[in-house]
Design an enzyme around this catalytic site. Structure first.
Site, mmCIF file in Angstrom:
data_model
loop_
_atom_site.group_PDB
_atom_site.id
_atom_site.type_symbol
_atom_site.label_atom_id
_atom_site.label_comp_id
_atom_site.label_asym_id
_atom_site.label_seq_id
_atom_site.Cartn_x
_atom_site.Cartn_y
_atom_site.Cartn_z
ATOM 1 N N GLY A 15 50.844 -44.868 -58.157
ATOM 2 C CA GLY A 15 50.706 -44.218 -59.460
ATOM 3 C C GLY A 15 49.380 -44.551 -60.128
ATOM 4 N N ASP A 32 41.187 -50.939 -66.532
ATOM 5 C CA ASP A 32 42.398 -51.622 -66.044
ATOM 6 C C ASP A 32 42.136 -52.391 -64.737
ATOM 7 O OD1 ASP A 32 44.207 -50.988 -68.053
ATOM 8 O OD2 ASP A 32 44.818 -49.110 -67.113
ATOM 9 N N LYS A 89 46.877 -41.709 -70.921
ATOM 10 C CA LYS A 89 45.715 -42.093 -70.116
ATOM 11 C C LYS A 89 45.100 -40.918 -69.342
ATOM 12 C CE LYS A 89 46.745 -47.000 -69.559
ATOM 13 N NZ LYS A 89 46.810 -48.124 -68.630
HETATM 14 P P1 NDP Z 1 53.433 -44.521 -62.499
HETATM 15 O O1 NDP Z 1 54.634 -43.920 -63.123
HETATM 16 O O2 NDP Z 1 52.156 -43.757 -62.473
HETATM 17 O O3 NDP Z 1 53.761 -44.947 -60.982
HETATM 18 C C1 NDP Z 1 54.942 -45.631 -60.692
HETATM 19 C C2 NDP Z 1 54.959 -46.092 -59.223
HETATM 20 O O4 NDP Z 1 56.100 -46.940 -59.057
HETATM 21 C C3 NDP Z 1 55.080 -44.965 -58.215
HETATM 22 O O5 NDP Z 1 54.323 -45.292 -57.086
HETATM 23 C C4 NDP Z 1 56.582 -44.968 -57.906
HETATM 24 O O6 NDP Z 1 56.885 -44.490 -56.600
HETATM 25 C C5 NDP Z 1 56.878 -46.439 -57.970
HETATM 26 N N1 NDP Z 1 58.299 -46.734 -58.242
HETATM 27 C C6 NDP Z 1 58.976 -46.496 -59.382
HETATM 28 N N2 NDP Z 1 60.242 -46.948 -59.274
HETATM 29 C C7 NDP Z 1 60.368 -47.466 -58.018
HETATM 30 C C8 NDP Z 1 61.422 -48.091 -57.311
HETATM 31 N N3 NDP Z 1 62.627 -48.280 -57.876
HETATM 32 N N4 NDP Z 1 61.199 -48.523 -56.049
HETATM 33 C C9 NDP Z 1 59.978 -48.359 -55.482
HETATM 34 N N5 NDP Z 1 58.923 -47.769 -56.103
HETATM 35 C C10 NDP Z 1 59.122 -47.338 -57.359
HETATM 36 O O7 NDP Z 1 53.248 -45.935 -63.275
HETATM 37 P P2 NDP Z 1 51.900 -46.742 -63.491
HETATM 38 O O8 NDP Z 1 51.145 -46.724 -62.210
HETATM 39 O O9 NDP Z 1 51.220 -46.280 -64.721
HETATM 40 O O10 NDP Z 1 52.429 -48.236 -63.829
HETATM 41 C C11 NDP Z 1 53.009 -49.054 -62.823
HETATM 42 C C12 NDP Z 1 53.250 -50.459 -63.359
HETATM 43 O O11 NDP Z 1 52.020 -51.117 -63.681
HETATM 44 C C13 NDP Z 1 54.105 -50.518 -64.634
HETATM 45 O O12 NDP Z 1 55.031 -51.578 -64.466
HETATM 46 C C14 NDP Z 1 53.115 -50.854 -65.719
HETATM 47 O O13 NDP Z 1 53.718 -51.583 -66.777
HETATM 48 C C15 NDP Z 1 52.110 -51.722 -64.963
HETATM 49 N N6 NDP Z 1 50.784 -51.759 -65.591
HETATM 50 C C16 NDP Z 1 50.332 -52.954 -66.108
HETATM 51 C C17 NDP Z 1 49.082 -53.044 -66.718
HETATM 52 C C18 NDP Z 1 48.630 -54.370 -67.268
HETATM 53 O O14 NDP Z 1 47.643 -54.400 -68.044
HETATM 54 N N7 NDP Z 1 49.233 -55.472 -66.891
HETATM 55 C C19 NDP Z 1 48.201 -51.872 -66.847
HETATM 56 C C20 NDP Z 1 48.747 -50.652 -66.261
HETATM 57 C C21 NDP Z 1 50.007 -50.630 -65.675
HETATM 58 P P3 NDP Z 1 57.112 -42.911 -56.307
HETATM 59 O O15 NDP Z 1 55.744 -42.305 -56.234
HETATM 60 O O16 NDP Z 1 57.849 -42.893 -55.028
HETATM 61 O O17 NDP Z 1 57.925 -42.373 -57.487
#
Ligand code: NDP
Length: 284
Positions: free
Chosen positions: A138, A111, A74
């Protein structure tokens, strides 16, 4: 990117990513095509990062009309595009590619609009005047906030907070959105001093069945909780929301179908309806 004009009206579409075999997008776009009486092909194609630029160029040069883009491409496709929508610029990521009238590669991010469309059309929830909390900082959260920034001022939430495990990342997001949308940044403990009308989980914690450390006090009366994740089971965030009295606890399947509907609209100029298809996908 130089584009060869195809003599035929282009009808070839695809989603690219790695891995991609699990993608529901071909099924969704074929249903939309039936609904709107269009003829098209839509494939799921595995493309590795090293092949991305070459693949995209070849796809459009051979008459391809549009691409959806999923993990891990992306951000990369946003960087490759020659022109991009304001919501893709704010998200710094794109999930929809097409050629503009001058044959330039154009990136969009549908999205966030998909999530907002699902909330409004399928659950009767608008953001207007609401207190919105985003969990996670994220790409998914950026996409949603880019769509919020795209709303007319009068339709926006009264305030927007982003809580993230790594607070510096939430603060960087605030900085990036400056001028487009006011966003407060904090960690999970600080957010617990307030309550919210809408809480959207954009963390990937859900993937492992985990939850960020959330206080039930975050849930205001009538609160709508939305997990961007979806699957065959209720997510940990949905269970938490129900347990603590949220009025709605929704998963992200409607967002998936909604982003596809918004891409379909960009390509075909017609916005398909999503509710029946969401029900159909859920019952499988
Ligand atoms: P990123 O990897 O860009 O971001 C992940 C985020 O999750 C960060 O803020 C990270 O925090 C946080 N995180 C990860 N693990 C933990 C944890 N154990 N406890 C607390 N915070 C945590 O991922 P994306 O933003 O791309 O995706 C996020 C979610 O959204 C995914 O589950 C994805 O499947 C879903 N999604 C769904 C879509 C849909 O069409 N339904 C479309 C796009 C995404 P930190 O910065 O501290 O690491």
């Amino acid at each position: 990117m130089s584009a060869m004009q195809s003599a035929q009206k282009p009808t070839r579409f695809a989603v690219i990513g790695s891995p991609i075999a699990h993608s529901k997008s071909p099924q969704i776009h074929e249903k939309f095509a039936q609904q709107t009486k269009r003829t098209l092909t839509y494939e799921a194609i595995e493309v590795l990062p090293a092949d991305l630029a070459t693949f995209i160029q070849a796809f459009f040069e051979s008459g391809g009309a549009g691409l959806n883009v999923t993990l891990p491409h992306k951000e990369a496709v946003f960087a490759l595009a020659e022109v991009s929508s304001s919501r893709a610029q704010l998200a710094r990521a794109a999930n929809t590619l097409s050629l503009d009238s001058e044959g330039r590669l154009r990136a969009d991010n549908t999205d966030g609009a998909g999530l907002l469309g699902d909330l409004e059309q399928n659950h009767g929830v608008t953001l207007k005047g609401k207190r919105l909390l985003m969990l996670g900082a994220g790409g998914a959260t950026r996409g949603v906030l880019a769509a919020v920034a795209d709303l007319p001022e009068t339709e926006r939430p009264s305030n927007v907070t982003v809580a993230n495990r790594t607070v510096a990342k939430a603060q960087a997001l605030t900085e990036d959105f400056k001028g487009a949308l006011g966003v407060a940044a904090c960690g999970y403990e600080v957010a617990a001093d307030s309550s919210f009308d809408i809480i959207i989980n954009g963390t990937s914690a859900s993937l492992g069945g985990e939850l960020p450390p959330l206080s039930p006090a975050l849930i205001a009366p009538n609160c709508c909780c939305y997990d961007m994740m979806y699957g065959s089971e209720t997510t940990a965030f949905q269970s938490w929301a129900r347990e603590h009295g949220a009025r709605l606890a929704i998963d992200g399947l409607g967002m998936l179908v909604g982003q596809a509907a918004e891409s379909f609209f960009q390509w075909h100029g017609v916005r398909p309806s999503t509710a029946a298809l969401i029900d159909q996908l859920r019952s499988k």
